[in-house]
Design a protein around this motif. Structure first.
Motif, mmCIF file in Angstrom:
data_model
loop_
_atom_site.group_PDB
_atom_site.id
_atom_site.type_symbol
_atom_site.label_atom_id
_atom_site.label_comp_id
_atom_site.label_asym_id
_atom_site.label_seq_id
_atom_site.Cartn_x
_atom_site.Cartn_y
_atom_site.Cartn_z
ATOM 1 N N GLY A 494 0.830 -1.201 0.000
ATOM 2 C CA GLY A 494 0.000 0.000 0.000
ATOM 3 C C GLY A 494 0.865 1.252 0.000
ATOM 4 O O GLY A 494 1.923 1.298 0.640
ATOM 5 N N PHE A 495 0.424 2.288 -0.715
ATOM 6 C CA PHE A 495 1.239 3.491 -0.865
ATOM 7 C C PHE A 495 1.334 4.281 0.438
ATOM 8 O O PHE A 495 2.407 4.801 0.769
ATOM 9 C CB PHE A 495 0.685 4.361 -2.000
ATOM 10 N N VAL A 496 0.254 4.371 1.188
ATOM 11 C CA VAL A 496 0.312 5.088 2.466
ATOM 12 C C VAL A 496 1.232 4.345 3.429
ATOM 13 O O VAL A 496 2.108 4.944 4.075
ATOM 14 C CB VAL A 496 -1.094 5.236 3.075
ATOM 15 N N GLN A 497 1.043 3.034 3.523
ATOM 16 C CA GLN A 497 1.854 2.231 4.430
ATOM 17 C C GLN A 497 3.330 2.305 4.039
ATOM 18 O O GLN A 497 4.209 2.431 4.911
ATOM 19 C CB GLN A 497 1.392 0.770 4.382
ATOM 20 N N SER A 498 3.624 2.241 2.762
ATOM 21 C CA SER A 498 5.016 2.251 2.306
ATOM 22 C C SER A 498 5.667 3.613 2.530
ATOM 23 O O SER A 498 6.844 3.688 2.886
ATOM 24 C CB SER A 498 5.086 1.859 0.829
ATOM 25 N N CYS A 499 4.900 4.685 2.335
ATOM 26 C CA CYS A 499 5.436 6.022 2.636
ATOM 27 C C CYS A 499 5.730 6.159 4.136
ATOM 28 O O CYS A 499 6.731 6.764 4.528
ATOM 29 C CB CYS A 499 4.447 7.103 2.197
ATOM 30 N N ALA A 500 4.868 5.567 4.963
ATOM 31 C CA ALA A 500 5.111 5.592 6.411
ATOM 32 C C ALA A 500 6.374 4.807 6.751
ATOM 33 O O ALA A 500 7.128 5.192 7.659
ATOM 34 C CB ALA A 500 3.907 5.026 7.161
ATOM 35 N N LEU A 501 6.632 3.707 6.021
ATOM 36 C CA LEU A 501 7.870 2.955 6.236
ATOM 37 C C LEU A 501 9.086 3.802 5.883
ATOM 38 O O LEU A 501 10.123 3.726 6.558
ATOM 39 C CB LEU A 501 7.862 1.687 5.386
ATOM 40 N N CYS A 502 8.971 4.613 4.832
ATOM 41 C CA CYS A 502 10.070 5.520 4.474
ATOM 42 C C CYS A 502 10.349 6.495 5.612
ATOM 43 O O CYS A 502 11.519 6.802 5.918
ATOM 44 C CB CYS A 502 9.735 6.283 3.193
ATOM 45 N N LEU A 503 9.292 6.989 6.254
ATOM 46 C CA LEU A 503 9.476 7.865 7.407
ATOM 47 C C LEU A 503 10.101 7.114 8.582
ATOM 48 O O LEU A 503 10.902 7.682 9.336
ATOM 49 C CB LEU A 503 8.134 8.476 7.821
ATOM 50 N N ALA A 532 15.028 6.638 0.697
ATOM 51 C CA ALA A 532 13.659 6.712 1.224
ATOM 52 C C ALA A 532 13.040 8.066 0.900
ATOM 53 O O ALA A 532 11.846 8.163 0.581
ATOM 54 C CB ALA A 532 13.667 6.485 2.729
ATOM 55 N N THR A 533 13.851 9.125 0.966
ATOM 56 C CA THR A 533 13.356 10.465 0.637
ATOM 57 C C THR A 533 12.944 10.542 -0.830
ATOM 58 O O THR A 533 11.907 11.125 -1.164
ATOM 59 C CB THR A 533 14.446 11.514 0.936
ATOM 60 N N GLN A 534 13.744 9.951 -1.717
ATOM 61 C CA GLN A 534 13.382 9.936 -3.143
ATOM 62 C C GLN A 534 12.090 9.164 -3.379
ATOM 63 O O GLN A 534 11.267 9.554 -4.220
ATOM 64 C CB GLN A 534 14.518 9.312 -3.947
ATOM 65 N N LEU A 535 11.919 8.069 -2.649
ATOM 66 C CA LEU A 535 10.679 7.296 -2.799
ATOM 67 C C LEU A 535 9.472 8.118 -2.375
ATOM 68 O O LEU A 535 8.407 8.060 -3.004
ATOM 69 C CB LEU A 535 10.757 6.012 -1.967
ATOM 70 N N LEU A 536 9.610 8.877 -1.310
ATOM 71 C CA LEU A 536 8.513 9.746 -0.866
ATOM 72 C C LEU A 536 8.172 10.782 -1.936
ATOM 73 O O LEU A 536 6.998 11.113 -2.150
ATOM 74 C CB LEU A 536 8.898 10.448 0.440
ATOM 75 N N GLU A 537 9.194 11.252 -2.612
ATOM 76 C CA GLU A 537 8.970 12.281 -3.631
ATOM 77 C C GLU A 537 8.353 11.703 -4.894
ATOM 78 O O GLU A 537 7.468 12.317 -5.506
ATOM 79 C CB GLU A 537 10.307 12.974 -3.966
ATOM 80 N N THR A 538 8.797 10.494 -5.281
ATOM 81 C CA THR A 538 8.357 9.942 -6.570
ATOM 82 C C THR A 538 7.106 9.072 -6.460
ATOM 83 O O THR A 538 6.324 8.989 -7.415
ATOM 84 C CB THR A 538 9.490 9.105 -7.199
ATOM 85 N N LEU A 539 6.914 8.409 -5.305
ATOM 86 C CA LEU A 539 5.792 7.471 -5.181
ATOM 87 C C LEU A 539 4.782 7.907 -4.119
ATOM 88 O O LEU A 539 3.902 7.122 -3.757
ATOM 89 C CB LEU A 539 6.313 6.070 -4.839
ATOM 90 N N GLY A 540 4.895 9.130 -3.636
ATOM 91 C CA GLY A 540 4.008 9.588 -2.568
ATOM 92 C C GLY A 540 2.846 10.437 -3.027
ATOM 93 O O GLY A 540 2.190 11.083 -2.202
#
Length: 853
Positions: A494-503, A532-540
């Motif tokens: 899930g995108f929300v869950q994965s962004c939270a993992l990046c945090l 992780a920061t790049q993932l937040l920017e590209t997939l968030g």
């Protein structure tokens, strides 16, 4: 910044952020437990991946036995006593009359215990209360061909310190009556049950002193295939026993694959024999899945049983595992003596094509089921064993609602260990958590021990955050190298869950949360944080999955939702907990935190890291000058993180002071709030803000008494808890003191000077003065004839809320839908009402009195 906002704005922002957290919490609260995830009587879906980084289980460490033990273990034969005692960090095996105990944590030499006769069984059980000295934590039950001995065990373990273990001979023993006690288990209150090689079940009892007709130790035959004692079906040989976590039910697995239950009574002594039994388990399973080759009568055999806990599921209490790898989930009543044992679900094993390398099919020789995880043992050859794993696919469980629930799905993979397996167990100390997406990287993952004739293998269950970290470590900060793999990961969990993992990774803390080195988590590298920061920017940028009352769901992104989810998960242990607990020592009330101090400090550190991360990445989290709903929400969440962090500092500073003295200075109503309020009450309500002001004044009194210098007091308070007790609070305190001093010298020049100085100070901090405070001060001014000062202060407070008079046009031209000026009017209105009340009282001073009369 927070200190440039009015109290009304701070509370309003905190309320909005708290509402966002509540909405985000739905993501976690919608995750059902394993039993609720079963959609139908059978299931068999598994997911296996070839990528090493996201394997569900991995071998973390392997180390061999010390040379002497390695030599002796070659003499061990299948059927001899062996296993793991994770409660005391020891693995063991017996050869003839010698028991070898190995400290696998410190990796020290093996200790040897010698008996007169061959050792056939070993068990570690909680010590009975009031039998031994308080330092005795367990008893080691050692069964030989002739007798059964009770050894007292004292085990101490503190985080960050080496553990200590001592054994004491007790002279407590009894004869074995020719029975070889192969399986020895116990309950949490110390009851001991033993299964012999003949299928008899015995209970072992021991006492502090001998009686007239009783010895210190005795055993009672509970069940025998020769007599059928307490079971209606005779000549049923028992092959395995187990007891549930509560110690209320004893489970008996029979040679015919039937299962029977015994209710263990609450007095810790008795039992009831007319409880549930199921002799048609194979028939029941085949009725649910008649086509399954795993359930054919000619190859159906249950080889092990595992009681489960209510934390895992409430609609089954026992998992039975067959030799072909099927798991049968059974349920019974949990109160009193169970009357029925029924089948809830049948789960078939991982298919051979997923496991890989099996010559025909899985043949289970042993294993472990614990809190949702299954580890099957498959003997590959004399030199190697395979471990086939199965664990909940939390991504599938998260990304489907109950209405769209599909078939229960699990991850699977295969591990290889050298040697014959002597025992398998989970390392203790990690709380069960089905939703591994909520685990922080600094928290220890679940670890399993596999003890073999070669040594010990430590297997860890990788959580999604571990998998993501592995993927980032593989590519460094160049996530484009595996862009499709990262997108696949985000889609799975899930995108929300994965962004939270990046945090989780960006805000990680190295605070050690486990006392055992084998369970320690790895560090998060700088390149992993960059990735992780790049993932937040590209997939968030996916649309929000949360519904919002004020705006459509598409107004927010998964990245915004992830910040709220991250904060919610972090603060959930404290958010709805009371701030303090009170205890009476002597005649004095003592106060302490409900949540442990080290936990509060850890939460505070991570919140500060989150704020710093958002500050360092304004392109990802634009919140300094919000331009839309998303950016406004970022700002509210950012401010709430700071507010919670400051509240922790404020609370700890308060508790380090003379709390009893501070409490005595509060009004009775504020004292009651202090005892009853949660962190949420304190930060997201007007009453909470009022309480903090009262506590701030009391803290200033306390600090002034220590230092007697205003500048030092301001420095001390701003360093320790600036948001709650800063220079504005100190100036407010000083102004109050001047007003009080003026009252004692009414109508004198010093009195007038004191009032003028107090007004000057209060106008400097007018933005921080609430309308309730302004009203109280205005009354004090009016009583001393300073009506003009009273009105001037209140109007100044109102003006600071709207320095550009934007509300004037609102009054002249009317409002429009969603007009932001309406909120400003709502904030200013109480101050204007206050001016009206003050002037009315000045013009008609007796009006209040007359109304009361």
């Amino acid at each position: 910044m927070l200190d440039q906002k009015s109290p009304e704005e701070i509370v309003k922002s905190a309320k909005h952020a708290a509402t966002t957290l509540t909405r985000a919490s739905i993501i976690d609260k919608n995750i059902v437990n394993i039993g609720e995830a079963f959609n139908g009587p059978t299931s068999g879906n598994y997911l296996q991946t070839d990528r090493k980084a996201i394997q569900p289980f991995v071998s973390k460490y392997s180390f061999t036995l010390p040379p002497i033990a390695l030599e002796q273990v070659q003499k061990w034969k299948p059927g001899d006593a062996s296993g793991i005692l994770p409660e005391i960090n020891r693995a063991y095996f017996a050869v003839e009359n010698r028991l070898y105990l190995w400290d696998y944590v410190e990796k020290k030499d093996v200790n040897t215990y010698e008996e007169t006769h061959p050792i056939v069984g070993v068990g570690l059980v909680k010590a009975k209360p009031d039998i031994f000295n308080p330092e005795i934590t367990h008893v080691l039950i050692i069964a030989t061909t002739v007798n059964i001995s009770v050894i007292a065990v004292a085990f101490k373990s503190q985080p960050g310190e080496p553990h200590s273990l001592s054994f004491y001979r007790t002279e407590i023993s009894t004869n074995s009556s020719g029975a070889l006690m192969k399986n020895i288990i116990g309950t949490k209150i110390g009851r001991v049950f033993m299964l012999s090689d003949l299928g008899d079940i015995w209970e072992l009892d021991y006492r502090r002193e001998e009686g007239w007709f009783t010895s210190k130790c005795s055993k009672t035959l509970m069940s025998s295939p020769a007599t059928g004692h307490f079971f209606s079906k005779q000549n049923e040989r028992c092959t395995s026993i187990a007891v549930n976590e509560e110690g209320t039910v004893l489970y008996k697995l029979n040679e015919s694959s039937s299962i029977q239950l015994v209710y263990l009574e609450e007095d810790g002594k008795g039992f009831k024999n007319n409880c549930a039994a199921n002799t048609r388990i194979n028939e029941d399973a085949r009725s649910q899945n008649s086509q399954s080759e795993y359930l054919r009568s000619d190859n159906f055999k249950i080889i092990s049983i595992y009681p489960t806990t209510s934390a895992e599921a409430t609609n089954y209490q026992l998992v039975a595992v067959t030799s072909s790898g099927c798991r049968l989930y059974l349920y019974h009543e949990t109160k009193g003596c169970p009357k029925e044992l029924k089948q809830q679900h049948v789960r078939t094993p991982p298919p051979e094509d997923l496991v890989g390398g099996l010559p025909n099919r899985l043949v289970v020789s042993g294993g472990l089921y614990k809190d949702g995880f299954m580890l099957y043992l498959h003997k590959h050859n004399e030199q190697q064993s395979w471990v086939i794993t199965a664990s909940p696919n939390i991504g599938k469980m998260v990304n489907r609602g109950s209405a769209q629930r599909g078939e229960y799905n699990e991850f699977t993979n295969r591990l290889e260990v050298n040697g014959q397996v002597l025992g398998i167990a989970e390392m203790p100390g990690v709380e069960y958590k089905l939703n591994e997406l909520a685990s922080l990287p600094s928290e220890p993952a679940r670890h399993f021990l596999i003890f073999t004739t070669h040594g010990m293998t430590i297997v860890t269950k990788q959580r999604p955050v571990d998998m993501l970290l592995n993927m980032l470590n593989d590519v460094g900060s160049n996530i484009n190298a595996q862009a499709s793999n990262f997108r696949e990961f985000f889609e799975l969990f899930g995108f929300v869950q994965s962004c939270a993992l990046c945090l989780d990774l960006a805000c990680h803390t190295t605070t050690p949360l486990s006392g055992i080195e084998l369970q320690a988590s790895g560090d998060v590298s700088i390149s992993a944080v960059k990735g992780a920061t790049q993932l937040l920017e590209t997939l968030g940028q996916q649309p929000s999955i949360l519904n919002n009352l004020d705006t459509p769901p598409s107004a927010y992104t998964s990245r915004r939702d992830s910040v709220a989810l991250f904060i919610y998960r972090l603060i959930s242990p404290i958010w709805d907990e009371k701030i303090v607990k009170e205890s009476i020592q002597g005649n004095v009330a003592k106060y302490s935190t409900v949540v442990p101090r080290n936990k509060l400090i850890s939460i505070q550190q991570i919140l500060r890291k989150l704020q710093n991360f958002m500050d360092m990445n304004p392109s990802v989290y634009p919140q300094l000058q919000p331009q839309n709903d998303e950016e406004n929400s970022y700002r509210q969440l950012y401010d709430l993180a700071g507010l919670i962090s400051e509240s922790i500092s404020f609370l700890l500073f308060l508790l380090d002071s003379d709390v009893s003295k501070i409490m005595s200075s509060l009004t009775l109503e504020r004292q009651q709030r202090f005892r009853a309020f949660t962190f949420k009450d304190l930060l997201a309500s007007n009453n909470g803000r009022d309480l903090t002001k009262g506590l701030a004044n009391a803290m200033i009194d306390e600090t002034m008494a220590k230092y007697a210098n205003l500048d030092i007091v301001i420095d001390v308070l701003e360093q320790r808890c600036g948001t709650f007790c800063n220079s504005s609070d100190v100036l407010f305190y000083k102004a109050q003191k001047q007003i009080k001093a003026a009252e004692s010298e009414a109508n004198t020049m010093p009195s007038q000077n004191a009032l003028q100085e107090s007004l000057r100070l209060l106008k400097r901090i007018a933005i921080h003065i609430t309308y309730e405070q302004a009203g109280e001060i205005a009354k004090a001014y009016t009583r001393q004839g300073a009506l003009v000062s009273a009105v001037e202060l209140i109007l100044t407070c109102a003006h600071t809320r709207d320095p550009h008079n934007t509300s004037t046009e609102f009054w002249r031209n009317g409002s429009q839908y969603n007009d932001p000026r309406a909120a400003i009017v709502d904030i200013k209105k109480p101050f204007y009402d206050c001016v009206y009340d003050v002037l009315k009282e000045a013009i008609i001073p007796s009006s209040t009195t007359n109304q009361k009369g």
